[in-house]
Design a protein around this motif. Structure first.
Motif, PDB file in Angstrom:
ATOM      1  N   TYR A  22     -15.983  52.627 -45.445  1.00 42.05           N
ATOM      2  CA  TYR A  22     -14.839  53.248 -44.783  1.00 42.05           C
ATOM      3  C   TYR A  22     -15.233  54.055 -43.550  1.00 42.05           C
ATOM      4  O   TYR A  22     -14.364  54.425 -42.748  1.00 42.05           O
ATOM      5  CB  TYR A  22     -14.064  54.110 -45.780  1.00 42.05           C
ATOM      6  CG  TYR A  22     -13.097  53.294 -46.600  1.00 42.05           C
ATOM      7  CD1 TYR A  22     -12.040  52.617 -45.990  1.00 42.05           C
ATOM      8  CD2 TYR A  22     -13.240  53.172 -47.981  1.00 42.05           C
ATOM      9  CE1 TYR A  22     -11.144  51.855 -46.739  1.00 42.05           C
ATOM     10  CE2 TYR A  22     -12.350  52.409 -48.727  1.00 42.05           C
ATOM     11  CZ  TYR A  22     -11.309  51.758 -48.098  1.00 42.05           C
ATOM     12  OH  TYR A  22     -10.433  51.003 -48.815  1.00 42.05           O
ATOM     13  N   THR A  39     -10.296  57.081 -52.830  1.00 38.58           N
ATOM     14  CA  THR A  39      -8.906  57.093 -52.376  1.00 38.58           C
ATOM     15  C   THR A  39      -8.751  57.903 -51.096  1.00 38.58           C
ATOM     16  O   THR A  39      -8.118  57.451 -50.119  1.00 38.58           O
ATOM     17  CB  THR A  39      -7.990  57.677 -53.475  1.00 38.58           C
ATOM     18  OG1 THR A  39      -8.044  56.819 -54.624  1.00 38.58           O
ATOM     19  CG2 THR A  39      -6.565  57.796 -52.996  1.00 38.58           C
ATOM     20  N   GLN A  73      -4.705  49.747 -47.896  1.00 36.57           N
ATOM     21  CA  GLN A  73      -4.963  49.463 -46.483  1.00 36.57           C
ATOM     22  C   GLN A  73      -3.658  49.312 -45.699  1.00 36.57           C
ATOM     23  O   GLN A  73      -3.481  49.923 -44.639  1.00 36.57           O
ATOM     24  CB  GLN A  73      -5.790  48.178 -46.311  1.00 36.57           C
ATOM     25  CG  GLN A  73      -6.871  47.935 -47.331  1.00 36.57           C
ATOM     26  CD  GLN A  73      -7.861  49.059 -47.480  1.00 36.57           C
ATOM     27  OE1 GLN A  73      -8.290  49.660 -46.506  1.00 36.57           O
ATOM     28  NE2 GLN A  73      -8.235  49.362 -48.711  1.00 36.57           N
ATOM     29  N   ARG A 123      -6.264  48.618 -54.470  1.00 34.55           N
ATOM     30  CA  ARG A 123      -7.372  49.070 -53.626  1.00 34.55           C
ATOM     31  C   ARG A 123      -7.498  48.282 -52.326  1.00 34.55           C
ATOM     32  O   ARG A 123      -7.814  48.862 -51.278  1.00 34.55           O
ATOM     33  CB  ARG A 123      -8.684  48.971 -54.407  1.00 34.55           C
ATOM     34  CG  ARG A 123      -8.863  50.008 -55.494  1.00 34.55           C
ATOM     35  CD  ARG A 123      -9.223  51.340 -54.928  1.00 34.55           C
ATOM     36  NE  ARG A 123      -9.346  52.382 -55.944  1.00 34.55           N
ATOM     37  CZ  ARG A 123      -9.501  53.660 -55.660  1.00 34.55           C
ATOM     38  NH1 ARG A 123      -9.539  54.066 -54.413  1.00 34.55           N
ATOM     39  NH2 ARG A 123      -9.594  54.556 -56.630  1.00 34.55           N
ATOM     40  N   ALA A 139     -10.206  45.041 -42.795  1.00 32.88           N
ATOM     41  CA  ALA A 139     -10.241  46.018 -43.891  1.00 32.88           C
ATOM     42  C   ALA A 139      -9.674  45.419 -45.171  1.00 32.88           C
ATOM     43  O   ALA A 139     -10.250  45.580 -46.256  1.00 32.88           O
ATOM     44  CB  ALA A 139      -9.467  47.269 -43.497  1.00 32.88           C
ATOM     45  N   TYR A 198     -17.760  53.875 -50.236  1.00 30.34           N
ATOM     46  CA  TYR A 198     -17.483  54.996 -49.334  1.00 30.34           C
ATOM     47  C   TYR A 198     -18.032  54.708 -47.930  1.00 30.34           C
ATOM     48  O   TYR A 198     -17.358  54.968 -46.927  1.00 30.34           O
ATOM     49  CB  TYR A 198     -18.130  56.284 -49.838  1.00 30.34           C
ATOM     50  CG  TYR A 198     -17.792  56.689 -51.246  1.00 30.34           C
ATOM     51  CD1 TYR A 198     -16.586  56.326 -51.844  1.00 30.34           C
ATOM     52  CD2 TYR A 198     -18.682  57.454 -52.000  1.00 30.34           C
ATOM     53  CE1 TYR A 198     -16.282  56.712 -53.139  1.00 30.34           C
ATOM     54  CE2 TYR A 198     -18.381  57.857 -53.290  1.00 30.34           C
ATOM     55  CZ  TYR A 198     -17.182  57.471 -53.859  1.00 30.34           C
ATOM     56  OH  TYR A 198     -16.879  57.845 -55.145  1.00 30.34           O
ATOM     57  N   SER A 253      -9.622  56.616 -43.376  1.00 27.46           N
ATOM     58  CA  SER A 253     -10.185  55.527 -42.579  1.00 27.46           C
ATOM     59  C   SER A 253      -9.100  54.619 -41.997  1.00 27.46           C
ATOM     60  O   SER A 253      -9.080  54.339 -40.792  1.00 27.46           O
ATOM     61  CB  SER A 253     -11.149  54.705 -43.436  1.00 27.46           C
ATOM     62  OG  SER A 253     -11.704  53.643 -42.695  1.00 27.46           O
ATOM     63  N   SER A 303     -10.466  56.196 -48.063  1.00 26.76           N
ATOM     64  CA  SER A 303      -9.764  54.986 -47.625  1.00 26.76           C
ATOM     65  C   SER A 303      -8.530  55.338 -46.803  1.00 26.76           C
ATOM     66  O   SER A 303      -8.245  54.688 -45.779  1.00 26.76           O
ATOM     67  CB  SER A 303      -9.367  54.136 -48.834  1.00 26.76           C
ATOM     68  OG  SER A 303      -8.446  54.826 -49.668  1.00 26.76           O
ATOM     69  N   MET A 362     -12.192  44.694 -48.295  1.00 25.30           N
ATOM     70  CA  MET A 362     -11.922  45.461 -49.502  1.00 25.30           C
ATOM     71  C   MET A 362     -11.418  44.585 -50.650  1.00 25.30           C
ATOM     72  O   MET A 362     -11.457  45.009 -51.801  1.00 25.30           O
ATOM     73  CB  MET A 362     -10.944  46.592 -49.205  1.00 25.30           C
ATOM     74  CG  MET A 362     -11.593  47.724 -48.437  1.00 25.30           C
ATOM     75  SD  MET A 362     -13.057  48.357 -49.319  1.00 25.30           S
ATOM     76  CE  MET A 362     -13.909  49.237 -48.017  1.00 25.30           C
TER      77      MET A 362
END
Length: 402
Positions: free
Chosen positions: A395, A121, A258, A253, A283, A392, A127, A124, A287
């Motif tokens: 990101y 979390t 995003q 997610r 993204a 991870y 990023s 993200s 994702m």
């Protein structure tokens, strides 16, 4: 069972009597009487003494093993029933100092919060927030405060979601994840309720006082979907339905995180008009693949508990091997698309880093997947945590897409 002393003396008397009768029989068979007075009495006493010692040692060993089995059984019963194990252990087995107690409490909270999801979390949010940065001057104190507000509020909501899931899955977790504080008995139900309630209230309160609509909407959607996913009420507990459960995770997610946190920085922090950029679209798309994989893969190590308690996950319905390779294939496709997207970049440095980076991650994933023993729950769980590490790593690459 321990032999009574009287029974033991009777057994020795019978043995001595039998020895005397045997000596008489032997003497008669060879035509002369064998000496039975001193020599046979000495031999008889020696034999019966050694036999007696052997019987006592054997019975003492049996008693000790029986006691140990009962003690172990009691330990296992307490562990699986979720009760604290402290009442059955010596005082030296548990913390004696205040610092040890603090460390034990922090460790329990660490496991309760499911740290791998918190790391995901936080990464993200950082990023996608960087996607809104257009120039060096954007990296101001205002930007970092805006990111920090979003991270703290989202982490609190994350704890609420994973904590609620543990509250409604105590029996399942005793089978699948007995190390979690609720399943092991370290936390009472009341303690967990207080934690998740506090975290949800603080998260929504922080989103409200910050005054960012995208942030507040992100928290509210996570709260609603996280509650519907876990709580056991009519028409809810969506985790029972494999497709709906996967869509819940994907919606949070892949889309909400995003889009909402990007708009939080873009519109609230920088006060710029909302706009959808190529990196943001990438993204969300990438994702979506990753969130679907996590939604499917997380149920592979949990197949035993899900079977027992009627959770009809895809792993239960299709088998772990088929779901495993479906997940690996989806990620490899995502990496392949990422390489193509990176290759279209007009910036050479972006093209080199993103193409090379995604190619390396795809190769590592394939090599790791080929070595997984699908009959070992430990191996599958280890691979699942490896998937999170790839999550991870992505990101770190997303802000470099141009």
């Amino acid at each position: 069972m321990i032999t009574h002393p009287t029974s033991y003396d009777n057994s020795l008397s019978e043995l001595s009597k039998t020895g005397g009768e045997l000596s008489g029989t032997l003497g008669s068979s060879i035509g002369r009487q064998l000496p039975t007075c001193n020599s046979y009495n000495i031999i008889g006493k020696f034999c019966t003494s050694r036999i007696g010692q052997h019987i006592v040692k054997h019975q003492a060993r049996s008693v000790q093993e029986t006691f140990q089995q009962k003690r172990n059984t009691k330990f296992v019963v307490n562990a699986t029933s979720g009760h604290s194990l402290e009442s059955d252990a010596g005082p030296g087995a548990y913390p004696k100092t205040t610092w040890d107690s603090v460390k034990a409490a922090l460790d329990a909270f660490y496991r309760f919060s499911r740290p791998h999801t918190i790391i995901g979390t936080a990464l993200s949010i950082v990023s996608v927030s960087l996607l809104a940065v257009e120039r060096g001057s954007d990296l101001s104190s205002q930007f970092f405060i805006g990111v920090l507000e979003a991270v703290v509020a989202a982490v609190l909501m994350n704890i609420y979601v994973v904590g609620l899931n543990q509250l409604t899955d105590i029996k399942i977790d005793k089978v699948n994840k007995p190390y979690l504080p609720l399943a092991s008995g370290e936390y009472s139900t009341l303690t967990a309720i207080m934690i998740v309630t506090s975290c949800s209230i603080m998260s929504l309160w922080l989103g409200w006082i910050v005054g960012s609509r995208p942030l507040l909407w992100a928290l509210f959607i996570s709260f609603v979907l996280g509650t519907a996913y876990s709580i056991n009420l009519p028409l809810l507990r969506w985790k029972r339905f494999a497709l709906v459960a996967a869509m819940c995770i994907l919606a949070v997610r892949a889309v909400t995180v995003q889009l909402a946190f990007y708009l939080h920085i873009q519109t609230h922090v920088f006060s710029r008009p909302a706009m959808i950029s190529k990196p943001l679209i990438f993204a969300i798309a990438f994702m979506s693949f990753f969130s679907l994989v996590i939604a499917l893969f997380k149920d592979i190590p949990d197949i035993e508990g899900d079977k027992i308690f009627g959770i009809r996950s895809y792993t239960v319905r299709l088998g772990p091997e088929r779901v495993f390779w479906t997940c690996i294939s989806l990620l490899e496709v995502a990496y392949g698309v990422s390489v193509l997207v990176g290759a279209t970049s007009s910036h050479t440095w972006s093209k080199v880093i993103t193409v090379l980076g995604h190619s390396i991650l795809a190769s590592i994933l394939w090599y790791r997947a080929k070595s997984v023993d699908l009959k070992s729950q430990a191996a599958i769980t280890s691979c699942y945590m490896f998937i999170w590490k790839l999550f991870y790593a992505e990101y770190f690459l997303i802000p470099l897409i141009k």
